[in-house]
Write a protein that holds these residues in place. Structure first.
Motif, PDB file in Angstrom:
ATOM      1  N   GLU A  85       0.860  -0.993  -0.135  1.00 33.80           N
ATOM      2  CA  GLU A  85      -0.101  -0.012   0.035  1.00 33.80           C
ATOM      3  C   GLU A  85       0.813   1.183   0.052  1.00 33.80           C
ATOM      4  N   ASN A  86       0.180   2.472  -0.397  1.00 28.49           N
ATOM      5  CA  ASN A  86       0.995   3.456  -0.327  1.00 28.49           C
ATOM      6  C   ASN A  86       1.171   3.928   1.187  1.00 28.49           C
ATOM      7  N   ALA A  87       2.336   4.488   1.634  1.00 30.57           N
ATOM      8  CA  ALA A  87       2.474   4.907   2.910  1.00 30.57           C
ATOM      9  C   ALA A  87       1.807   5.959   3.215  1.00 30.57           C
ATOM     10  N   ASN A  88       0.956   6.226   4.268  1.00 33.08           N
ATOM     11  CA  ASN A  88       0.009   7.428   4.492  1.00 33.08           C
ATOM     12  C   ASN A  88       0.604   8.496   5.257  1.00 33.08           C
ATOM     13  N   ASP A  89       1.938   8.488   5.435  1.00 33.33           N
ATOM     14  CA  ASP A  89       2.562   9.887   6.095  1.00 33.33           C
ATOM     15  C   ASP A  89       3.454  10.733   5.306  1.00 33.33           C
ATOM     16  N   ASN A  90       2.946  10.743   3.980  1.00 31.32           N
ATOM     17  CA  ASN A  90       3.661  11.838   2.981  1.00 31.32           C
ATOM     18  C   ASN A  90       5.041  11.443   2.809  1.00 31.32           C
ATOM     19  N   SER A  91       5.746  10.108   2.673  1.00 28.38           N
ATOM     20  CA  SER A  91       7.018   9.936   2.729  1.00 28.38           C
ATOM     21  C   SER A  91       7.395   9.489   1.185  1.00 28.38           C
ATOM     22  N   ASN A  92       6.399   9.250   0.427  1.00 30.93           N
ATOM     23  CA  ASN A  92       6.273   9.001  -1.028  1.00 30.93           C
ATOM     24  C   ASN A  92       7.012   7.449  -0.896  1.00 30.93           C
ATOM     25  N   SER A  93       6.452   6.713  -0.185  1.00 30.74           N
ATOM     26  CA  SER A  93       6.940   5.392   0.142  1.00 30.74           C
ATOM     27  C   SER A  93       6.015   4.238  -0.248  1.00 30.74           C
ATOM     28  N   LEU A  94       6.335   3.166  -0.670  1.00 31.27           N
ATOM     29  CA  LEU A  94       5.540   2.008  -0.717  1.00 31.27           C
ATOM     30  C   LEU A  94       5.763   1.059   0.447  1.00 31.27           C
ATOM     31  N   ARG A  95       4.659   0.894   1.134  1.00 30.99           N
ATOM     32  CA  ARG A  95       4.890   0.031   2.255  1.00 30.99           C
ATOM     33  C   ARG A  95       4.292  -1.614   2.014  1.00 30.99           C
ATOM     34  N   MET A  96       5.355  -2.344   2.316  1.00 25.79           N
ATOM     35  CA  MET A  96       5.150  -3.966   2.292  1.00 25.79           C
ATOM     36  C   MET A  96       4.523  -4.300   3.368  1.00 25.79           C
ATOM     37  N   LEU A  97       3.317  -4.533   3.252  1.00 28.17           N
ATOM     38  CA  LEU A  97       2.449  -5.071   4.468  1.00 28.17           C
ATOM     39  C   LEU A  97       2.819  -6.815   4.747  1.00 28.17           C
ATOM     40  N   LEU A  98       2.674  -7.429   3.642  1.00 26.98           N
ATOM     41  CA  LEU A  98       3.201  -8.655   3.621  1.00 26.98           C
ATOM     42  C   LEU A  98       3.762  -9.119   2.587  1.00 26.98           C
ATOM     43  N   ILE A  99       4.847 -10.420   2.730  1.00 34.11           N
ATOM     44  CA  ILE A  99       5.603 -11.043   1.614  1.00 34.11           C
ATOM     45  C   ILE A  99       5.638 -12.441   2.438  1.00 34.11           C
ATOM     46  N   SER A 100       5.047 -13.557   1.628  1.00 32.34           N
ATOM     47  CA  SER A 100       5.225 -14.863   2.270  1.00 32.34           C
ATOM     48  C   SER A 100       5.447 -15.591   1.016  1.00 32.34           C
ATOM     49  N   VAL A 101       6.094 -16.650   1.149  1.00 33.69           N
ATOM     50  CA  VAL A 101       6.004 -17.987   0.231  1.00 33.69           C
ATOM     51  C   VAL A 101       5.901 -19.241   1.138  1.00 33.69           C
ATOM     52  N   LEU A 102       5.440 -19.978   0.443  1.00 36.77           N
ATOM     53  CA  LEU A 102       5.417 -21.647   1.038  1.00 36.77           C
ATOM     54  C   LEU A 102       6.861 -22.181   1.376  1.00 36.77           C
ATOM     55  N   ALA A 103       6.842 -22.761   2.342  1.00 34.50           N
ATOM     56  CA  ALA A 103       8.108 -23.450   2.863  1.00 34.50           C
ATOM     57  C   ALA A 103       8.895 -23.965   1.878  1.00 34.50           C
ATOM     58  N   GLU A 104       8.319 -24.836   1.066  1.00 36.43           N
ATOM     59  CA  GLU A 104       8.961 -25.675   0.457  1.00 36.43           C
ATOM     60  C   GLU A 104       9.663 -24.840  -0.915  1.00 36.43           C
ATOM     61  N   TYR A 105       9.320 -23.381  -1.030  1.00 41.96           N
ATOM     62  CA  TYR A 105       9.901 -22.661  -1.912  1.00 41.96           C
ATOM     63  C   TYR A 105      10.761 -21.564  -1.311  1.00 41.96           C
TER      64      TYR A 105
END
Length: 125
Positions: A43-63
């Motif tokens: 999501e876009n950071a909502n603090d005027n930082s011109n930043s993209l915020r990663m909320l979640l990144i995940s992969v299955l354990a076998e990967y």
């Protein structure tokens, strides 16, 4: 691994409580042979930082130790560039040593404590 797919609101709702995702949030999945093996929520950071915020990144354990997580991370970077954002930021638990090593390997800078149990990481894109 197949091309990352951007999810529509109904599809994303089946993976995450989309009420937690900002109006400008986006969900992606990574597939292998038709099965979802990873997910990315930004999501876009909502603090005027011109930043993209990663909320979640995940992969299955076998990967783990494949290109799956890096593929998702690269998608976050391309989204930030597409949106003319200068940084990608995220928060990670201090006890998630695998994730911390992954972010450091991918040139994220540890900005220090976000809370007592989490760290704040940033990378310029």
């Amino acid at each position: 691994l197949s091309i990352i797919k951007k999810l529509t609101e109904p599809d994303a709702a089946s993976l995450i409580n989309t009420s937690d995702l900002a109006d400008d949030g986006t969900a992606f999945v990574l597939q292998d042979k038709g099965s979802i093996i990873g997910q990315l929520f930004v999501e876009n950071a909502n603090d005027n930082s011109n930043s993209l915020r990663m909320l979640l990144i995940s992969v299955l354990a076998e990967y783990y130790r494949t290109s799956a997580a890096k593929t998702l991370l690269d998608k976050a970077f391309s989204e930030a560039k597409k949106n003319n954002q200068s940084t990608v930021e995220l928060i990670v638990r201090k006890d998630n040593l695998r994730a911390i090593a992954f972010y450091e390997k991918n040139s994220f800078k540890n900005e220090g404590d976000f809370t007592k149990k989490t760290l704040f990481f940033v990378k310029k894109v």
